[in-house]
Motif scaffolding. Structure first.
Motif, PDB file in Angstrom:
ATOM      1  N   LEU A 187      42.687  15.416  41.563  1.00  0.00           N
ATOM      2  CA  LEU A 187      42.172  15.667  40.215  1.00  0.00           C
ATOM      3  C   LEU A 187      42.971  16.766  39.548  1.00  0.00           C
ATOM      4  N   THR A 188      43.558  16.431  38.424  1.00  0.00           N
ATOM      5  CA  THR A 188      44.317  17.410  37.660  1.00  0.00           C
ATOM      6  C   THR A 188      43.374  18.428  37.033  1.00  0.00           C
ATOM      7  N   ASP A 189      43.866  19.628  36.870  1.00  0.00           N
ATOM      8  CA  ASP A 189      43.108  20.702  36.220  1.00  0.00           C
ATOM      9  C   ASP A 189      41.734  20.898  36.840  1.00  0.00           C
ATOM     10  N   TYR A 190      41.655  20.756  38.137  1.00  0.00           N
ATOM     11  CA  TYR A 190      40.406  20.950  38.881  1.00  0.00           C
ATOM     12  C   TYR A 190      40.645  22.094  39.852  1.00  0.00           C
ATOM     13  N   TYR A 191      39.702  22.974  39.978  1.00  0.00           N
ATOM     14  CA  TYR A 191      39.909  24.128  40.836  1.00  0.00           C
ATOM     15  C   TYR A 191      38.932  24.081  41.993  1.00  0.00           C
ATOM     16  N   GLY A 192      39.318  23.319  42.980  1.00  0.00           N
ATOM     17  CA  GLY A 192      38.538  23.136  44.199  1.00  0.00           C
ATOM     18  C   GLY A 192      39.317  22.229  45.117  1.00  0.00           C
ATOM     19  N   THR A 208      46.893   2.364  47.587  1.00  0.00           N
ATOM     20  CA  THR A 208      47.770   2.908  46.562  1.00  0.00           C
ATOM     21  C   THR A 208      47.468   4.388  46.377  1.00  0.00           C
ATOM     22  N   PHE A 209      48.343   5.052  45.675  1.00  0.00           N
ATOM     23  CA  PHE A 209      48.150   6.420  45.248  1.00  0.00           C
ATOM     24  C   PHE A 209      47.796   6.325  43.769  1.00  0.00           C
ATOM     25  N   LEU A 210      46.540   6.635  43.433  1.00  0.00           N
ATOM     26  CA  LEU A 210      46.073   6.592  42.047  1.00  0.00           C
ATOM     27  C   LEU A 210      46.556   7.862  41.344  1.00  0.00           C
ATOM     28  N   VAL A 211      47.318   7.685  40.292  1.00  0.00           N
ATOM     29  CA  VAL A 211      47.940   8.822  39.617  1.00  0.00           C
ATOM     30  C   VAL A 211      47.581   8.803  38.139  1.00  0.00           C
ATOM     31  N   GLU A 212      47.048   9.913  37.671  1.00  0.00           N
ATOM     32  CA  GLU A 212      46.793  10.058  36.235  1.00  0.00           C
ATOM     33  C   GLU A 212      48.134  10.208  35.517  1.00  0.00           C
ATOM     34  N   GLU A 213      48.328   9.404  34.509  1.00  0.00           N
ATOM     35  CA  GLU A 213      49.564   9.443  33.724  1.00  0.00           C
ATOM     36  C   GLU A 213      49.831  10.867  33.247  1.00  0.00           C
ATOM     37  N   GLY A 214      51.054  11.348  33.467  1.00  0.00           N
ATOM     38  CA  GLY A 214      51.437  12.680  33.012  1.00  0.00           C
ATOM     39  C   GLY A 214      51.043  13.814  33.944  1.00  0.00           C
ATOM     40  N   SER A 215      50.402  13.494  35.068  1.00  0.00           N
ATOM     41  CA  SER A 215      49.938  14.555  35.966  1.00  0.00           C
ATOM     42  C   SER A 215      51.000  15.007  36.957  1.00  0.00           C
ATOM     43  N   GLY A 225      59.091   4.549  48.722  1.00  0.00           N
ATOM     44  CA  GLY A 225      58.353   3.299  48.911  1.00  0.00           C
ATOM     45  C   GLY A 225      56.850   3.399  48.772  1.00  0.00           C
ATOM     46  N   PHE A 226      56.362   4.516  48.230  1.00  0.00           N
ATOM     47  CA  PHE A 226      54.917   4.646  48.044  1.00  0.00           C
ATOM     48  C   PHE A 226      54.439   3.735  46.920  1.00  0.00           C
ATOM     49  N   SER A 227      53.267   3.176  47.095  1.00  0.00           N
ATOM     50  CA  SER A 227      52.654   2.317  46.083  1.00  0.00           C
ATOM     51  C   SER A 227      51.842   3.190  45.133  1.00  0.00           C
ATOM     52  N   LEU A 228      52.310   3.281  43.912  1.00  0.00           N
ATOM     53  CA  LEU A 228      51.637   4.102  42.895  1.00  0.00           C
ATOM     54  C   LEU A 228      50.914   3.204  41.907  1.00  0.00           C
ATOM     55  N   PHE A 229      49.728   3.621  41.518  1.00  0.00           N
ATOM     56  CA  PHE A 229      48.980   2.920  40.483  1.00  0.00           C
ATOM     57  C   PHE A 229      48.691   3.969  39.416  1.00  0.00           C
ATOM     58  N   ILE A 230      49.460   3.937  38.355  1.00  0.00           N
ATOM     59  CA  ILE A 230      49.371   4.960  37.314  1.00  0.00           C
ATOM     60  C   ILE A 230      48.391   4.505  36.244  1.00  0.00           C
ATOM     61  N   VAL A 231      47.435   5.374  35.933  1.00  0.00           N
ATOM     62  CA  VAL A 231      46.382   5.050  34.964  1.00  0.00           C
ATOM     63  C   VAL A 231      46.347   6.102  33.855  1.00  0.00           C
ATOM     64  N   PRO A 232      45.878   5.738  32.672  1.00  0.00           N
ATOM     65  CA  PRO A 232      45.850   6.673  31.545  1.00  0.00           C
ATOM     66  C   PRO A 232      44.590   7.545  31.511  1.00  0.00           C
ATOM     67  N   PHE A 233      43.971   7.766  32.680  1.00  0.00           N
ATOM     68  CA  PHE A 233      42.747   8.565  32.734  1.00  0.00           C
ATOM     69  C   PHE A 233      42.719   9.390  34.012  1.00  0.00           C
ATOM     70  N   ARG A 234      41.901  10.418  34.000  1.00  0.00           N
ATOM     71  CA  ARG A 234      41.693  11.233  35.200  1.00  0.00           C
ATOM     72  C   ARG A 234      41.036  10.352  36.257  1.00  0.00           C
ATOM     73  N   THR A 235      41.485  10.441  37.486  1.00  0.00           N
ATOM     74  CA  THR A 235      41.068   9.496  38.524  1.00  0.00           C
ATOM     75  C   THR A 235      39.747   9.889  39.183  1.00  0.00           C
TER      76      THR A 235
END
Length: 140
Positions: free
Chosen positions: A16-21, A72-79, A92-102
């Motif tokens: 989680l981007t911008d999460y402090y934990g 897959t590795f769920l990745v928030e776009e721009g993170s 060779g990692f499988s990335l699934f990039i989404v336009p939202f926080r995961t």
């Protein structure tokens, strides 16, 4: 009111981007998506007469979504920096990039919206992040 329910599971990593934990670090889940359909009336004709929807059609749609995210590795776009993404892809990692926080909430909405776009009468999606904790999304 009539309804159907099915579920599918998938394993994926995220952070989680911008999460402090703890969840700001890369970690994985055995996600479990439980999808509910609801209609006022059963189908009146054709091969699905007397049904909400054929279970085979319903299960296939939900499982295809889960399969697309499995391992897959769920990745928030721009993170992540472009160089980091390129390095992961080069390894060779499988990335699934989404336009939202995961988050579980957003994944529940993603499943719900994808299924609604396919014409399914989705009433609720529960996305379990752990066996005891889930987020719920109800399309409008």
């Amino acid at each position: 009111m009539y309804g159907l329910k099915t579920e599918a599971s998938f394993d994926s990593a995220h952070f989680l981007t911008d999460y402090y934990g703890k969840c700001e670090n890369l970690h994985g889940h055995r996600w479990r998506a439980v999808v509910h359909l609801a209609v006022d009336d059963l189908q009146a004709e054709g091969t699905m007469k007397g049904m909400v929807l054929d279970f085979g059609v319903f299960k296939r749609a939900v499982r295809e979504l889960a399969e697309a995210l499995d391992h897959t590795f769920l990745v928030e776009e721009g993170s992540l920096a472009p160089a980091t993404l390129a390095a992961l892809e080069a390894e060779g990692f499988s990335l699934f990039i989404v336009p939202f926080r995961t988050t579980a909430e957003n994944l529940a909405r993603y499943f719900g919206d994808c299924l609604v776009e396919q014409g399914l009468p989705v009433s609720q999606v529960e996305m379990y992040e752990t066996p005891n904790n889930c987020a719920v999304y109800r399309p409008q």
